[in-house]
Write an enzyme that holds these catalytic residues in place. Sequence first.
Site, PDB file in Angstrom:
ATOM      1  N   ASP A  71       0.874  -1.166   0.000  1.00  0.00           N
ATOM      2  CA  ASP A  71       0.000   0.000   0.000  1.00  0.00           C
ATOM      3  C   ASP A  71       0.917   1.223   0.000  1.00  0.00           C
ATOM      4  O   ASP A  71       2.111   1.119   0.300  1.00  0.00           O
ATOM      5  CB  ASP A  71      -0.885  -0.029   1.246  1.00  0.00           C
ATOM      6  CG  ASP A  71      -1.752   1.195   1.380  1.00  0.00           C
ATOM      7  OD1 ASP A  71      -2.389   1.591   0.396  1.00  0.00           O
ATOM      8  OD2 ASP A  71      -1.768   1.776   2.484  1.00  0.00           O
TER       9      ASP A  71
ATOM     10  N   ASP B 118      -0.022   5.161   0.966  1.00  0.00           N
ATOM     11  CA  ASP B 118      -0.209   6.080   2.090  1.00  0.00           C
ATOM     12  C   ASP B 118      -0.351   5.317   3.398  1.00  0.00           C
ATOM     13  O   ASP B 118      -1.207   4.448   3.538  1.00  0.00           O
ATOM     14  CB  ASP B 118      -1.456   6.940   1.867  1.00  0.00           C
ATOM     15  CG  ASP B 118      -1.365   7.773   0.604  1.00  0.00           C
ATOM     16  OD1 ASP B 118      -0.374   8.510   0.451  1.00  0.00           O
ATOM     17  OD2 ASP B 118      -2.269   7.674  -0.252  1.00  0.00           O
TER      18      ASP B 118
ATOM     19  N   ASP C 277      -1.517  -0.986   5.869  1.00  0.00           N
ATOM     20  CA  ASP C 277      -1.843  -0.500   7.217  1.00  0.00           C
ATOM     21  C   ASP C 277      -3.333  -0.410   7.477  1.00  0.00           C
ATOM     22  O   ASP C 277      -3.745   0.035   8.554  1.00  0.00           O
ATOM     23  CB  ASP C 277      -1.209   0.881   7.442  1.00  0.00           C
ATOM     24  CG  ASP C 277      -1.878   1.971   6.617  1.00  0.00           C
ATOM     25  OD1 ASP C 277      -1.981   1.796   5.381  1.00  0.00           O
ATOM     26  OD2 ASP C 277      -2.299   2.989   7.191  1.00  0.00           O
TER      27      ASP C 277
END
Length: 224
Positions: free
Chosen positions: A13, A15, A171
């Site tokens: 991922d 950001d 995250d």
Amino acid sequence: MSDTAFPKVVLFDLDGTLLDSAPDMLAAVNAMRAVRNEPPMTLEALRPHVSKGARAMVSAAFPQVDAATRETWIPEFLDHYRRELGLHGKPFDGIEAFLAAIEAAGSRWGIVTNKPESLAVALMPLLGWATRCGVLIGGDSLSARKPDPLPLRVAAERMGADLADCVYVGDDERDIVAARAAPMRSVVALWGYRLDEDDPASWQGDVMLDSPHDMLDPSRWMPQ
């Protein structure tokens, strides 16, 4: 370091996983607040919402505004963000060392994000990643986005790798749901952005790590 090898492909991922982009997002949000005579929002208040996307950030910045109105403000937020892109954020501490370790081991890496593809692509040269990132799939690149597994499957295909030879690091719960459905091994990036009520243990990732530095030792997150 353990003799356990890195996987052939590590997908990330963007950001909240590779990039601490919250400061760029904050500048965009506060530009919107300024024109509406609202005081600046703090980084601490915005940070937990960043991985949830533009709508979540605009909602956090303007909770008193109805959802239908906020929806019409999304293009404005993205316009402000384009102007702030890469000016304030930076890779999380340890990310550059980990990317270098992957490359030195002969493995490859790529990005699967829900960020619009044009914005993700624009970031790559600013970070020095344009020629290093093996695949980049944005939230509008395909007919589906995370938590659908399609972007991860396509990323593996474009890298010429079997799903079993890939690991996805993210995250947000959507990242782990997508990885499990792909299916591929998953790492929960605890250094990223999440709300207080989020419970990463319930996402059923294969492993949870506190820091990008933990990934330098493959024995911490790869099967023995």
